[in-house]
Design a protein around this motif. Structure first.
Motif: not given
Length: 201
Positions: A104-110, A164, A168, A171-172
């Motif tokens: 998941n891009p959001g999790i990868q970012s965080k 954060d 994330a 949310t996922d």
């Protein structure tokens, strides 16, 4: 062409058989999809939620044991607290590596942001622990000042990025759960619609 009663009954029963077969196939396909979706939740968002909870515990335990090492003067207790800090540092690395596997891009970012804050925090923590191990009045004073100034700032950044990350992951999980619920509702409505057609016939 005249439709006799016998022919009409044959056609009606044939249609019922086709509908029953179609319903069975759709039910099996949708059950398989739901099973896959549930497996994805368990192996993905749910596993991440468990790992992020354990990650939060490891960070907080490391911070707490760091404070305990500063406040105690008993060498054996200090060594115990230092060992606990380093054990939790290792847990942090292990758990973060597991979360990094998520696509998941959001999790990868965080998780990337979280890991970027770890080195500075650990560097300060190691300086604090070294002073605590010296275990003199002066070294304990210096350890306390370092922990309450630079250490607090670094820990604050780390905890913010950890919060954060947890958001994330939550949310996922919610999005995946919602998708599964929609799939279940579609399957249910499809089967109920086919059943209604069969009853009308």
């Amino acid at each position: 062409m005249r439709f006799t009663i016998k022919l009409k009954l044959a056609l009606a029963f044939s249609l019922l058989i086709l509908l029953s077969t179609g319903m069975s196939v759709m039910a099996i396909m949708n059950l398989s999809s739901l099973n896959t979706a549930i497996t994805d939740i368990i192996q993905g968002p749910a596993a991440n939620l468990r790992n992020s909870s354990d990650l939060s515990d490891a960070v907080l335990n490391a911070i707490r044991n760091e404070k305990n090492a500063i406040l105690n003067t008993d060498p054996k207790l200090v060594d115990t607290f230092v060992t606990e800090v380093r054990s939790n540092q290792q847990k942090i690395e292990t758990l973060a590596a597991k979360i990094q596997l998520d696509q998941n891009p959001g999790i990868q970012s965080k998780i990337t942001e979280f890991l970027a804050n770890v080195p500075a925090w650990r560097q300060i923590q190691e300086r604090v622990l070294k002073l605590a191990i010296e275990n003199t009045d002066e070294s304990n004073r210096m350890a306390g000042e370092l922990s309450m100034s630079q250490g607090r700032a670094a820990a604050g950044e780390l905890l913010k990025s950890l919060g954060d990350l947890n958001d994330a992951i939550a949310t996922d999980l919610a999005a995946t759960d919602n998708s599964t619920n929609q799939q279940y509702a579609f399957s249910r409505n499809l089967l109920l619609g086919a059943l209604a057609i069969m009853l009308v016939l």
